[in-house]
Scaffold this motif. Sequence first.
Motif, PDB file in Angstrom:
ATOM      1  N   ASP A   1       0.853  -1.184   0.000  1.00 15.14           N
ATOM      2  CA  ASP A   1       0.000   0.000   0.000  1.00 15.14           C
ATOM      3  C   ASP A   1       0.894   1.242   0.000  1.00 15.14           C
ATOM      4  O   ASP A   1       2.093   1.164   0.290  1.00 15.14           O
ATOM      5  CB  ASP A   1      -0.909  -0.017   1.223  1.00 15.14           C
ATOM      6  CG  ASP A   1      -2.177   0.789   1.025  1.00 15.14           C
ATOM      7  OD1 ASP A   1      -2.283   1.473  -0.009  1.00 15.14           O
ATOM      8  OD2 ASP A   1      -3.051   0.745   1.909  1.00 15.14           O
TER       9      ASP A   1
ATOM     10  N   TYR B   1      -1.733  11.251  -2.931  1.00 14.74           N
ATOM     11  CA  TYR B   1      -2.954  11.625  -2.211  1.00 14.74           C
ATOM     12  C   TYR B   1      -3.908  12.396  -3.123  1.00 14.74           C
ATOM     13  O   TYR B   1      -5.118  12.143  -3.138  1.00 14.74           O
ATOM     14  CB  TYR B   1      -2.588  12.470  -0.996  1.00 14.74           C
ATOM     15  CG  TYR B   1      -3.767  13.091  -0.285  1.00 14.74           C
ATOM     16  CD1 TYR B   1      -4.668  12.299   0.422  1.00 14.74           C
ATOM     17  CD2 TYR B   1      -3.982  14.462  -0.323  1.00 14.74           C
ATOM     18  CE1 TYR B   1      -5.754  12.864   1.071  1.00 14.74           C
ATOM     19  CE2 TYR B   1      -5.067  15.038   0.315  1.00 14.74           C
ATOM     20  CZ  TYR B   1      -5.947  14.236   1.020  1.00 14.74           C
ATOM     21  OH  TYR B   1      -7.028  14.809   1.654  1.00 14.74           O
TER      22      TYR B   1
ATOM     23  N   SER C   1      -5.402   9.964  -5.828  1.00 15.16           N
ATOM     24  CA  SER C   1      -6.402   9.086  -5.223  1.00 15.16           C
ATOM     25  C   SER C   1      -7.687   9.843  -4.904  1.00 15.16           C
ATOM     26  O   SER C   1      -8.797   9.376  -5.206  1.00 15.16           O
ATOM     27  CB  SER C   1      -5.853   8.464  -3.934  1.00 15.16           C
ATOM     28  OG  SER C   1      -4.733   7.667  -4.190  1.00 15.16           O
TER      29      SER C   1
ATOM     30  N   TYR D   1      -8.440   6.177   1.927  1.00 16.09           N
ATOM     31  CA  TYR D   1      -7.524   6.958   1.100  1.00 16.09           C
ATOM     32  C   TYR D   1      -7.817   8.454   1.015  1.00 16.09           C
ATOM     33  O   TYR D   1      -6.932   9.221   0.653  1.00 16.09           O
ATOM     34  CB  TYR D   1      -7.477   6.373  -0.323  1.00 16.09           C
ATOM     35  CG  TYR D   1      -6.875   4.993  -0.351  1.00 16.09           C
ATOM     36  CD1 TYR D   1      -5.513   4.806  -0.151  1.00 16.09           C
ATOM     37  CD2 TYR D   1      -7.675   3.869  -0.535  1.00 16.09           C
ATOM     38  CE1 TYR D   1      -4.956   3.540  -0.156  1.00 16.09           C
ATOM     39  CE2 TYR D   1      -7.126   2.594  -0.539  1.00 16.09           C
ATOM     40  CZ  TYR D   1      -5.769   2.435  -0.351  1.00 16.09           C
ATOM     41  OH  TYR D   1      -5.220   1.175  -0.335  1.00 16.09           O
TER      42      TYR D   1
END
Length: 313
Positions: A180, A200, A203, A259
């Motif tokens: 991950d 980030y 996602s 996420y």
Amino acid sequence: MDITNQTRVTEFIFLGFPGVLHLRITLFVIFLTVYLLSLMGNTLIIFIVLMDITLQTPMYIFLGNLSFLEIWYTTATVPKLLDTCLSQVVTISVSGCITQYYFFFSMGATECILLAVMAYDRYLAICSPLRYSLLMSIRVCLRFSAGSWIGGFIAPLLPTILISHLNFCGPQKISHFFCDSDPIFKLSCSDTFLVEALGYTCSSVVILSSFLLTMSSYGHIVVTIIKLSSREARKKTFSTCASHLTVVSIYYGTIIFAYVRPPAKYNFTIGKVISVFYCVVTPLVNPLIYTLRNKDVKKAFRKALARKRMLLT
């Protein structure tokens, strides 16, 4: 960080779920059972869609794509998860880890886009039924399907390239059962600010944009259903998208929690537990929901069983 005098790591060690042997064996049996049922369920849906001519419509073509995706999505992570349940030391090369990262996030992004496309398909079918066959022809459906796969595999490409240029000097233990993003960043001795921010952002954009598009489609669907005069008509219309809405709720609920949050807020223990839901449980839930709640799929399945009995007799 100065890495000139440090040894470069060539492989990582997965820690998985720690515990006594009998607990890990129990987890192994549970995960293996769910994994095999998921493979069988999704393969069955693909087989039914391919074999039954009545299911070769946009809705079921998208469903077949989703099932094919789920097979590889779960296969990208579950074998290592099973390995960590039985073995004390489970390793993966750095290049293998980065490859797993890329395919896991590619298929995750593809699923987000595909779920949004499936919601749009239901929106057209319910809100514009007279123009549906024109707006969502088989050709358009195949283009949407291809676009979902292409978009999904492009989305994590840049973060993956940046990760491949990171240096890893130790420690080499990953407190997870697959590669991950956050566990990888924690192990790097390079400056990870840029790649963390980019990962980030990518996602969040993919997850939230597809989620908002999905909710927008269902918002219009709800308004259309409310306007129907007959209660029976409202119930019948809603039933056509209830399965997809259930899948969307489960999937987005877990990945948004996992996420769409600042990287600094990551908790390894919670992260592993949440990962089990979208890596192991969700791929099994999808075929169960679509087969148990969908009359067309159940009818096609019974027809397939009847043909098999005829061939055997």
